[in-house]
Design an enzyme around this catalytic site. Structure first.
Site, PDB file in Angstrom:
ATOM      1  N   LYS A  72      42.245 -78.270 -36.514  1.00  0.00           N
ATOM      2  CA  LYS A  72      43.433 -77.612 -35.955  1.00  0.00           C
ATOM      3  C   LYS A  72      43.317 -77.211 -34.494  1.00  0.00           C
ATOM      4  CE  LYS A  72      45.837 -78.081 -38.474  1.00  0.00           C
ATOM      5  NZ  LYS A  72      46.223 -79.488 -38.807  1.00  0.00           N
ATOM      6  N   THR A  75      42.730 -82.062 -32.305  1.00  0.00           N
ATOM      7  CA  THR A  75      42.002 -83.305 -32.565  1.00  0.00           C
ATOM      8  C   THR A  75      42.912 -84.523 -32.435  1.00  0.00           C
ATOM      9  OG1 THR A  75      41.028 -81.979 -34.358  1.00  0.00           O
ATOM     10  CG2 THR A  75      40.290 -84.276 -34.172  1.00  0.00           C
ATOM     11  N   LYS A 146      36.178 -89.561 -35.122  1.00  0.00           N
ATOM     12  CA  LYS A 146      36.646 -88.171 -35.160  1.00  0.00           C
ATOM     13  C   LYS A 146      35.761 -87.416 -36.132  1.00  0.00           C
ATOM     14  CE  LYS A 146      40.079 -85.787 -37.931  1.00  0.00           C
ATOM     15  NZ  LYS A 146      41.367 -85.845 -38.630  1.00  0.00           N
ATOM     16  N   THR A 147      35.296 -86.250 -35.733  1.00  0.00           N
ATOM     17  CA  THR A 147      34.526 -85.442 -36.674  1.00  0.00           C
ATOM     18  C   THR A 147      34.746 -83.957 -36.424  1.00  0.00           C
ATOM     19  OG1 THR A 147      32.354 -84.967 -37.613  1.00  0.00           O
ATOM     20  CG2 THR A 147      32.385 -85.482 -35.273  1.00  0.00           C
ATOM     21  N   HIS A 148      34.690 -83.199 -37.517  1.00  0.00           N
ATOM     22  CA  HIS A 148      34.690 -81.734 -37.400  1.00  0.00           C
ATOM     23  C   HIS A 148      33.281 -81.187 -37.608  1.00  0.00           C
ATOM     24  CE1 HIS A 148      38.979 -81.894 -37.208  1.00  0.00           C
ATOM     25  NE2 HIS A 148      39.156 -82.212 -38.467  1.00  0.00           N
ATOM     26  N   ARG A 169      40.054 -74.345 -29.449  1.00  0.00           N
ATOM     27  CA  ARG A 169      41.357 -73.643 -29.407  1.00  0.00           C
ATOM     28  C   ARG A 169      41.096 -72.173 -29.719  1.00  0.00           C
ATOM     29  NH1 ARG A 169      46.604 -75.179 -33.261  1.00  0.00           N
ATOM     30  NH2 ARG A 169      48.168 -74.156 -31.948  1.00  0.00           N
ATOM     31  N   SER A 177      47.163 -72.010 -37.832  1.00  0.00           N
ATOM     32  CA  SER A 177      47.378 -73.432 -38.036  1.00  0.00           C
ATOM     33  C   SER A 177      46.593 -73.934 -39.264  1.00  0.00           C
ATOM     34  CB  SER A 177      46.943 -74.184 -36.770  1.00  0.00           C
ATOM     35  OG  SER A 177      47.181 -75.560 -36.909  1.00  0.00           O
ATOM     36  N   LYS A 308      53.996 -76.505 -34.908  1.00  0.00           N
ATOM     37  CA  LYS A 308      54.671 -75.902 -33.747  1.00  0.00           C
ATOM     38  C   LYS A 308      54.042 -76.317 -32.428  1.00  0.00           C
ATOM     39  CE  LYS A 308      56.554 -71.737 -35.779  1.00  0.00           C
ATOM     40  NZ  LYS A 308      56.428 -70.281 -35.772  1.00  0.00           N
ATOM     41  N   GLY A 309      52.731 -76.489 -32.451  1.00  0.00           N
ATOM     42  CA  GLY A 309      52.032 -76.904 -31.241  1.00  0.00           C
ATOM     43  C   GLY A 309      52.125 -75.890 -30.112  1.00  0.00           C
TER      44      GLY A 309
END
Ligand code: A3P
Length: 344
Positions: A72, A75, A146-148, A169, A177, A308-309
């Site tokens: 969130k 990404t 892509k990785t978290h 963020r 989020s 919403k961004g």
């Protein structure tokens, strides 16, 4: 065949109280449950170790790009930007899913509840199957990943070899989020309140947390020439400037016209209606055509991934007490560091 690098981390033992809290908050992960892994107690399904060992040994090439984030934190936004920059703004070729078509989502199997993973393995859905079970080795180079996972769970050669873009963020907006995300993906008790969730969030008792060790580990690498550290809030404030920074980092130069095009492609309103990035396919769990997806978007069953961004949306969700608790936690965790989050 090279000998695999031994994965040095285990799931930490957990108390019966921890298990009970996890089971009440995230019943979908029962009966396997969630467990903290490694030195920072990164939360994953308790049976994740074999996957983590595999990811630790993932192939890494010099032209590969890895987007490393907490969930969130922007990404998807960064993935789309990076892919288009690397592929000379080829919007036609971008008309396929970010993941699984253009990006490898490294630990998707590991973070998926065991039962759900097995249903997908045995089911008929080709998109979910490709997302979950395409080996990274089968992807063409350069690879987009892509990785978290926190950096210490990524391949040890990663930062010496590939380009890594980390996006952070502010934790208050990320919390809101993530609360929404876990509802959309049916991964939390739907009746949990945001204030209850915030307590778990602060305690690091949410899948793929804790927050600060993840961010600070990357922040400490911000001067590494293979690392670009970005903030979601800067993407919001100065998207064009961030596009240029990313292009520079990737050794690409964009014309003014390309910059204009990319900027308008990446603004929230266009990302929200772009079926290749807004996760509507994955959410629908079925391979739809672009036209079918557009029709679904326009219907009442809107997807909520692109919510919403905004920066500062937490103000509409947290009680005064929760906001104060979060502020105190942020101050405590960031004492002695130079990192500053913009919270709106
Ligand atoms: P919100 O839930 O606050 O709206 P990730 O891709 O890491 O899961 O991040 C998802 C978050 O990024 C969501 O936040 C989503 O709306 C936001 N996002 C995605 N694309 C965006 C864009 N182009 N502009 C602003 N926010 C965006």
């Amino acid at each position: 065949m090279t000998t695999p690098v031994p994965f040095p981390y285990e799931a930490q033992p957990v108390s019966a109280e921890f298990q009970k809290r996890m089971s009440a908050a995230y019943p979908v992960f029962d009966p396997v449950g969630l467990a903290p892994f490694g030195p920072t107690g990164y939360i994953m399904p308790a049976d994740a170790r074999p996957f983590l060992e595999q990811h630790y040994n993932a192939p890494v090439g010099p032209d590969d790009v890895w987007i490393v984030t907490l969930p969130k934190c922007g990404t998807t936004w960064t993935q789309e930007m990076v892919w288009l920059i690397k592929n000379d703004c080829d919007y036609e070729s971008a008309k396929c899913l970010l993941s699984p078509d253009r990006y490898h989502f490294l630990e998707i199997c590991a973070i998926t509840a065991t039962q759900c993973r097995e249903e997908i393995r045995q089911g008929q859905n080709p998109v979910s199957k490709r997302l979950m079970f395409t080996p990274l080795q089968e992807r063409p180079e350069p690879r987009f990943v892509k990785t978290h996972l926190p950096l210490h769970l990524c391949p040890p050669t990663l930062l010496d070899t590939a380009k890594v873009i980390y996006v952070a963020r502010n934790p208050k907006d990320m919390c809101v989020s993530y609360f929404n995300h876990l509802k959309v993906f049916e991964e939390r008790d739907p009746n949990m309140s945001i204030d209850e969730f915030a307590n778990l969030f602060i305690a690091g008792e949410v899948s793929q947390l804790p927050f600060f060790p993840h961010v600070l580990e990357a922040w400490n690498q911000r001067h590494n020439p293979n690392m670009l550290f970005l903030f979601f809030e800067d993407l919001k404030r100065d998207l064009r400037g961030c596009i240029k920074k990313v292009a520079d980092f990737l050794g690409k130069s964009l014309t003014g016209e390309q910059l204009d095009g990319l900027e308008s492609h990446l603004i929230f309103s266009s990302m929200k209606k772009n079926p290749w990035v807004n996760k509507s396919v994955i959410l629908a769990y079925s391979p739809l055509t672009a036209e079918q997806l557009a029709a679904k978007e326009a219907s009442s069953q809107k997807t909520e991934f692109m919510r919403k961004g905004e920066t500062g949306d937490w103000k509409k969700h947290f009680s005064k007490e929760t906001s104060a608790k979060m502020d105190a936690w942020i101050d405590r965790e960031l004492a002695g560091t130079e990192i500053k989050f913009v919270t709106g």
